[in-house]
Scaffold this motif. Structure first.
Motif, PDB file in Angstrom:
ATOM      1  N   GLU A  77     -54.997 -32.408 -96.766  1.00  0.00           N
ATOM      2  CA  GLU A  77     -54.488 -32.842 -98.217  1.00  0.00           C
ATOM      3  C   GLU A  77     -56.461 -32.033 -98.923  1.00  0.00           C
ATOM      4  N   ILE A  78     -55.247 -31.753-100.533  1.00  0.00           N
ATOM      5  CA  ILE A  78     -56.294 -30.790-101.341  1.00  0.00           C
ATOM      6  C   ILE A  78     -55.828 -31.659-102.171  1.00  0.00           C
ATOM      7  N   LEU A  79     -56.883 -31.550-103.846  1.00  0.00           N
ATOM      8  CA  LEU A  79     -56.160 -31.776-105.189  1.00  0.00           C
ATOM      9  C   LEU A  79     -55.588 -33.222-104.727  1.00  0.00           C
ATOM     10  N   ASN A  80     -56.174 -33.524-104.213  1.00  0.00           N
ATOM     11  CA  ASN A  80     -56.078 -35.684-104.441  1.00  0.00           C
ATOM     12  C   ASN A  80     -54.607 -35.483-103.549  1.00  0.00           C
ATOM     13  N   GLY A  81     -54.443 -34.855-102.954  1.00  0.00           N
ATOM     14  CA  GLY A  81     -52.886 -34.989-102.242  1.00  0.00           C
ATOM     15  C   GLY A  81     -51.673 -34.501-102.960  1.00  0.00           C
ATOM     16  N   LYS A  82     -52.141 -33.626-103.138  1.00  0.00           N
ATOM     17  CA  LYS A  82     -50.858 -32.537-103.936  1.00  0.00           C
ATOM     18  C   LYS A  82     -50.547 -31.971-103.688  1.00  0.00           C
ATOM     19  N   MET A  83     -50.787 -31.140-102.562  1.00  0.00           N
ATOM     20  CA  MET A  83     -50.823 -29.897-102.225  1.00  0.00           C
ATOM     21  C   MET A  83     -51.984 -29.685-100.708  1.00  0.00           C
ATOM     22  N   ASP A  84     -51.037 -29.051 -99.068  1.00  0.00           N
ATOM     23  CA  ASP A  84     -51.436 -29.474 -98.387  1.00  0.00           C
ATOM     24  C   ASP A  84     -51.890 -28.772 -97.473  1.00  0.00           C
TER      25      ASP A  84
END
Length: 150
Positions: A77-84
């Motif tokens: 997960e990156i961008l606080n879980g907004k993108m994987d």
């Protein structure tokens, strides 16, 4: 099934069909031993090594036999879980029949729209060391999609 963290046992079942490479059907069953390198809600990486049995029909020729199977699964997960970010691949070697080496991989980015609804951008790469006559060893596919995770 986790039996002694981070070790686990898996049973992989695969069903494939690919008219472009003249693969009419391929079924496999591969028990495996796996290891979780990272296993947290925002980062996962594990590997598996197994052996099993496969039956396939390619270009009207049926083959059966044993195989060795290697798998890798990665998700972050990156961008606080907004993108994987993700990458999955399986590599197997047939020990009988065509005695080919096959790699199937999927690499991509998943964007969360709301809750469990997402958009997907993905690159698939497939390789077969002994392709059917008149077909290519490599296949590259670029995909856009949407989905629901549950």
């Amino acid at each position: 099934w986790l039996f002694k963290k981070p070790w686990f046992i898996a049973a992989n079942v695969t069903a494939e069909r690919d008219p472009i490479s003249l693969l009419e059907k391929r079924y496999s069953f591969n028990p495996a031993l796996g290891y979780d390198i990272w296993d947290s809600p925002d980062l996962m990486l594990n590997v598996q090594l197994g052996a099993g049995y496969q039956t396939e029909k390619i270009d009207n020729v049926a083959e059966n036999g044993s195989l060795i199977d290697w798998r890798l699964r990665y998700e972050q997960e990156i961008l606080n879980g907004k993108m994987d970010l993700f990458h999955n691949h399986k590599l197997y070697k047939n020990l009988e029949g065509r005695k080919n080496l096959v790699l199937n991989s999927q690499t991509g980015i998943r964007f969360d729209l709301r809750h469990d609804i997402y958009l997907n951008v993905q690159l698939n790469y497939d390789y077969d060391s002994v392709p059917a006559d008149g077909t290519e060893e490599e296949n590259l596919t670029f995909l856009f999609g949407a989905g629901i995770e549950f």
